[in-house]
Each structure stands twice: as structure tokens, then as C-alpha cells.
Write an enzyme that holds these catalytic residues in place. Structure first.
Site, mmCIF file in Angstrom:
data_model
loop_
_atom_site.group_PDB
_atom_site.id
_atom_site.type_symbol
_atom_site.label_atom_id
_atom_site.label_comp_id
_atom_site.label_asym_id
_atom_site.label_seq_id
_atom_site.Cartn_x
_atom_site.Cartn_y
_atom_site.Cartn_z
ATOM 1 N N THR A 50 0.836 -1.215 0.000
ATOM 2 C CA THR A 50 0.000 0.000 0.000
ATOM 3 C C THR A 50 0.864 1.255 0.000
ATOM 4 O O THR A 50 0.468 2.306 -0.531
ATOM 5 C CB THR A 50 -0.930 -0.010 1.248
ATOM 6 O OG1 THR A 50 -1.459 -1.315 1.398
ATOM 7 C CG2 THR A 50 -2.084 0.965 1.098
ATOM 8 N N ALA A 105 -1.030 -2.045 7.164
ATOM 9 C CA ALA A 105 -1.291 -2.928 8.315
ATOM 10 C C ALA A 105 -1.843 -4.246 7.800
ATOM 11 O O ALA A 105 -2.414 -4.302 6.706
ATOM 12 C CB ALA A 105 -2.296 -2.288 9.259
ATOM 13 N N GLU A 125 9.188 -0.460 11.840
ATOM 14 C CA GLU A 125 7.883 0.203 11.706
ATOM 15 C C GLU A 125 7.423 0.751 13.051
ATOM 16 O O GLU A 125 6.895 1.864 13.129
ATOM 17 C CB GLU A 125 6.853 -0.782 11.145
ATOM 18 C CG GLU A 125 7.094 -1.121 9.687
ATOM 19 C CD GLU A 125 6.195 -2.222 9.155
ATOM 20 O OE1 GLU A 125 6.081 -2.338 7.926
ATOM 21 O OE2 GLU A 125 5.629 -2.987 9.951
ATOM 22 N N LYS A 143 -8.762 -5.426 5.619
ATOM 23 C CA LYS A 143 -8.023 -5.274 6.882
ATOM 24 C C LYS A 143 -8.865 -4.642 7.998
ATOM 25 O O LYS A 143 -8.410 -4.517 9.121
ATOM 26 C CB LYS A 143 -6.793 -4.390 6.661
ATOM 27 C CG LYS A 143 -6.001 -4.658 5.398
ATOM 28 C CD LYS A 143 -5.276 -5.992 5.476
ATOM 29 C CE LYS A 143 -4.388 -6.246 4.274
ATOM 30 N NZ LYS A 143 -3.225 -5.431 4.177
#
Ligand SMILES: O=C(CO)[C@H](O)[C@H](O)COP(=O)(O)O
Length: 266
Positions: A50, A105, A125, A143
Site C-alpha cells: 500500500t 497494516a 515500523e 483489513k
């Protein structure tokens, strides 16, 4: 299975993949538009599929907007992304305070707790999320869940120092009652996954009831000596952006508010 059925399945899979990519782009672009303000100078860039859309949208803010900015990567992939996009690279040891970090995520619950580490980058992260004044999550509709572990069944990613992996695995099986915890194996390499920090990854799938208390699980795992970081991020994100199949965007805020942006509203 007939050839026709096989082809239909493949077509359906391809379609879902396309929809998911579009949804990721939508989430990333909307988050950048709402949060990456002109005055921001230090920007954390997460990992995963993403995040390239985040960088794409930041680049589209123009050379003038980006000329005095420094971009901090969460791993090899985002480092390459920053460099190949012509942006200035920095590191968190030079810039321990970050204006904003945007990251993907693996799953996000209603409290904005999330599972991260599907790409084995969750140590860096988490450092960049913690160093940031604002931490924003971007993801597709798959998600967005009520409880962690609903769709993401691989388990909680745990980065461990190599020499302690067998001891930590035993602790997970015997002390934390997680019998299916296992060492993550590489796909295009013989043997185990090795992280950007030279460590191993254990994936620990806990029962769904226990995943309703992610902070407790995180704290218990973190107490095991040899664990470097746990891929459960609790109470860290300010907002999570989810691109939906119909072109709308759902935003979950850390105060519990949920906002829907209809398709084609920009
Ligand atoms: O935590 C991560 C890597 O460690 C990624 O952010 C997470 O796996 C999401 O990736 P994607 O955007 O490809 O779904």
C-alpha cells in the site's frame, strides 16, 4: 476441477486483486491529502504493497513541496522506494522526531490496534510509529475488522534474535499456550526468513478470544527474553484509512469516530 471452473476462479482472483489494489491506492491518496501538510519536513514511510501509493501521492505534491523534506524508511523496500522516487533519504537516528509516519497494516480493530509484520518489518515500523507525532494507517477493506485475527490467520509476527528462537518458541508453546507458533520460512530461499536487522520471525496464532485483548498478549510476548519486537501496535495510530470496493473510504479515528467518504467525492 474442469478447465472452465479453474479459469473462472483465476479470473475472480485477478478481479479481487485489482479491486484491492484500487482500494489501497484510494486509502493512501486520501490519507496523504488529509495529513501530509506542506510544513511537514520529516516523513516516515512504512512497508508493504500500500505504501508505494503513499509515496506516489506525496511525489505528486511537487518538487517544491518535497525539496526540503527528508523521508525515513522502515526497511529495504521503503528505502528503495524513497530513492527511486527522487526523494531525500534520512534515518531515524538523525531524525528521532518525525512529523508523520504513514504505514500499511495486516489488520486493524475498532480501537485502532493493529497487526503488523506480515512483511517482517515491524521492528523498524514500530520505532517510526513511536517517533512520529502523527501515525496513520492505510489499508484496503479486507483489513478493517472488529477483532484482530478475523481474516489475518497467520498469527502475531514476533522478531527474535536468532540464537534465542528455539527458547522463545518453547515459551510460546508451553508458557503462553500458543501451540501453533512457528518459525517463518522463506518462500524463494531455503530456510528461515531473515529480517532487515538479521533476526528471525516467529508467527504466533492465538485463539480469537485472546486476540480481543491485544495489549495483554503484546506485553506477555515482549517479556520473553530474546524477543526484539512484537507485531501488535496498540493505541498508536491517530487514524486508519480503508479503501472500499465501491470507491468509498472509511476512516476510523482514535476517538472512536468513524467517517465515510463517498466514492468520487474529491
Ligand atoms: O506490516 C507490514 C510489513 O511488515 C505491512 O505494512 C503489512 O504487511 C501490510 O502490507 P500490505 O500493504 O502489502 O497489505
Amino acid at each position: 476441477m474442469t478447465n472452465e471452473l479453474q479459469s473462472l476462479r483465476e479470473l475472480n482472483q485477478l478481479l479481487n486483486e485489482r479491486l484491492s489494489m484500487k482500494a489501497k491506492q484510494l486509502a493512501a491518496w486520501t490519507a496523504v491529502d488529509q495529513h501530509v501538510h506542506p510544513e511537514y519536513r520529516v516523513i516516515g514511510i512504512g512497508s508493504g504493497s500500500t505504501v508505494p501509493y503513499v509515496v506516489e501521492r506525496i511525489v505528486s505534491q511537487g518538487a517544491e513541496a518535497n525539496k526540503n523534506r527528508v523521508f525515513i524508511p522502515t526497511g529495504f523496500q521503503s528505502k528503495e522506494l524513497i530513492v527511486s522516487s527522487g526523494l531525500t533519504l534520512g534515518d531515524v537516528d538523525q531524525y528521532p522526531t518525525i512529523d508523520i509516519t504513514l504505514d500499511g497494516a495486516d489488520e486493524v480493530d475498532t480501537q485502532l490496534n493493529c497487526i503488523k509484520g506480515g512483511g517482517a518489518c515491524h521492528l523498524r515500523e514500530k520505532v517510526l510509529a513511536e517517533a512520529a507525532t502523527t501515525f496513520i494507517l492505510v489499508a484496503d477493506y479486507r483489513k478493517n475488522v472488529e477483532y484482530l485475527g478475523t481474516n489475518f490467520k497467520a498469527g502475531v509476527p514476533i522478531e527474535v534474535v536468532p540464537f534465542a528462537y528455539a527458547k522463545v518458541l518453547q515459551n510460546l508453546h508451553q508458557v503462553l499456550n500458543c501451540p501453533k507458533a512457528s518459525l517463518r520460512m522463506a518462500v524463494a530461499k531455503a530456510g528461515q526468513v531473515v529480517t532487515d536487522n538479521g533476526n528471525f520471525i516467529i508467527d504466533a496464532p492465538f485463539e480469537s478470544e485472546r486476540m480481543k485483548e491485544p495489549y495483554t498478549i503484546m506485553a506477555q510476548i515482549k517479556m520473553l527474553t530474546g524477543v526484539v519486537e512484537v507485531g501488535l501496535f496498540c493505541h498508536m495510530a491517530r487514524a486508519a484509512y480503508f479503501g472500499n470496493q465501491d470507491g468509498s473510504v472509511t476512516i476510523k479515528w482514535n476517538d472512536g469516530k468513524i467517517q465515510e467518504i463517498p466514492a468520487n467525492s474529491s
